[in-house]
Design an enzyme around this catalytic site. Sequence first.
Site, PDB file in Angstrom:
ATOM      1  N   ASN A   1       0.881  -1.172   0.000  1.00 18.12           N
ATOM      2  CA  ASN A   1       0.000   0.000   0.000  1.00 18.12           C
ATOM      3  C   ASN A   1       0.918   1.222   0.000  1.00 18.12           C
ATOM      4  OD1 ASN A   1      -1.794   2.044   0.478  1.00 18.12           O
ATOM      5  ND2 ASN A   1      -2.732   1.104   2.279  1.00 18.12           N
TER       6      ASN A   1
ATOM      7  N   ARG B   1      -2.500  -2.046  -3.510  1.00 22.73           N
ATOM      8  CA  ARG B   1      -3.703  -1.254  -3.292  1.00 22.73           C
ATOM      9  C   ARG B   1      -3.631  -0.060  -4.235  1.00 22.73           C
ATOM     10  NH1 ARG B   1      -5.345   3.050   1.066  1.00 22.73           N
ATOM     11  NH2 ARG B   1      -7.406   3.414   0.209  1.00 22.73           N
TER      12      ARG B   1
ATOM     13  N   GLU C   1      -8.224  -4.806   4.602  1.00 16.21           N
ATOM     14  CA  GLU C   1      -8.083  -4.619   3.153  1.00 16.21           C
ATOM     15  C   GLU C   1      -6.918  -5.432   2.596  1.00 16.21           C
ATOM     16  OE1 GLU C   1      -8.445  -0.546   4.317  1.00 16.21           O
ATOM     17  OE2 GLU C   1      -9.340  -0.067   2.382  1.00 16.21           O
TER      18      GLU C   1
END
Length: 404
Positions: free
Chosen positions: A8, A91, A381
């Site tokens: 991320n 992500r 996530e």
Amino acid sequence: MEKILVLNSGSTTVKFQLFKMDKGCHEVLAGGMVERIGLSGSKLIVRSAGGNEFSCEYPIENHKAAIKAILDYLSHGFLKNASELSAVGHRMGHGGEYFDRSVIIDDDIMAKIYDTLPLLPLHGPAFVHGVEAASGLLPGVPQVATFDSAFHQSMEKAAFTYAIPREYYAGERIRRYGFHGTSHNYAARCAAKILGYKGRIICCHLGGGASVAAIKGGKSVDTTMGYTPAAGIMMATRAGDMDPYIPLHIMKTQHKTADEVNRMLNKESGLFGLSGGHSDMRDIIANAEKGDENCIFAIEAYVYGLLKTIGAYVAVLGGVDALVFTAGIGENSPLIREKLCARLSYLGLELDKEKNEKRPAPAEINTPSSKVKVLVIPANEELMIAGEAYDLLEELASGESLAV
Ligand code: ADP
């Protein structure tokens, strides 16, 4: 068994988690982050599954150096070498109208990702730097992109269209996209497992950024964030929805630039603006308990905004089977859940006060007789991204089409 690294990438940080994935089960091997990329005091911080923490401060110039630092560390004990990775899951913020699911990145996909960059000017470049760096460092390892907006591509036109002249959609694709899709999707899947069917779910992702999604049969029907993540319910420092003339009025009467108004709406509004300078709900609740009127009002307005949105989404879904709370405030604040649920009793929703107060909250916090389930689902996530990458690898192995 596949080892999948989830990245991320932010403007000065890269967060990561290394997963061991198999059919229906997973294990987190390590996680952590590189912070202050390109700044003084840049640092690699790693937490192993056993709870050991390691940190090391040294100059880390850019995203490539950050991801190299992560890979070098993981190569001592967690990976035999970097090529043992089956995939890297990234992500990504905005998939525009191109992506309604995760994809394995190739040149064509990359071109589409570059095409969506203007839609997310602040966060988009960092995501792309992460992909470029990981692809360069790990040639031959599939890079998978998971988009925050993809889950909401199932919205119908009436839900995603703004009532402005049609040419703005035809030209610049100005429409509601929605975000936090990976989190809403994950929470909805967990909720469906608890319900035993997919049902009608209203998911409240209440973190620093916050959004609500109406989900039916596992698909997003509507959501509060819009063309950008500035829209919707009040957030830690973002105002959310308001009369669209207000920013124009302020620009005209106070002679402020677009950047200044943007800053006010994104960084100085929401809970921060109403409470008199607190963006963290914990501080707001603590001050409210001491009698601070601004903080008491900030909580009242926050709950009111949620209440109104949930009412609208009950109408959109034709009822609701589960109300889901996720992310920092959703998972950790019994007070916000209680205040909200108290005003939803008209739905036959009954909160179990004792379960609601437990920390961490159990998954199901409604009474047995409640007509609506009230669920607390910790956001994850990273696991969702790793799962998406795993599924794509499986599809690839079985020769299924990966066409977007
Ligand atoms: P982000 O959107 O920044 O990833 P998180 O999902 O981690 O945010 O949520 C962060 C927010 O969660 C904090 O700003 C804080 O307001 C809230 N929060 C965390 N713990 C609690 C708590 N115990 N009570 C109320 N709010 C909490």
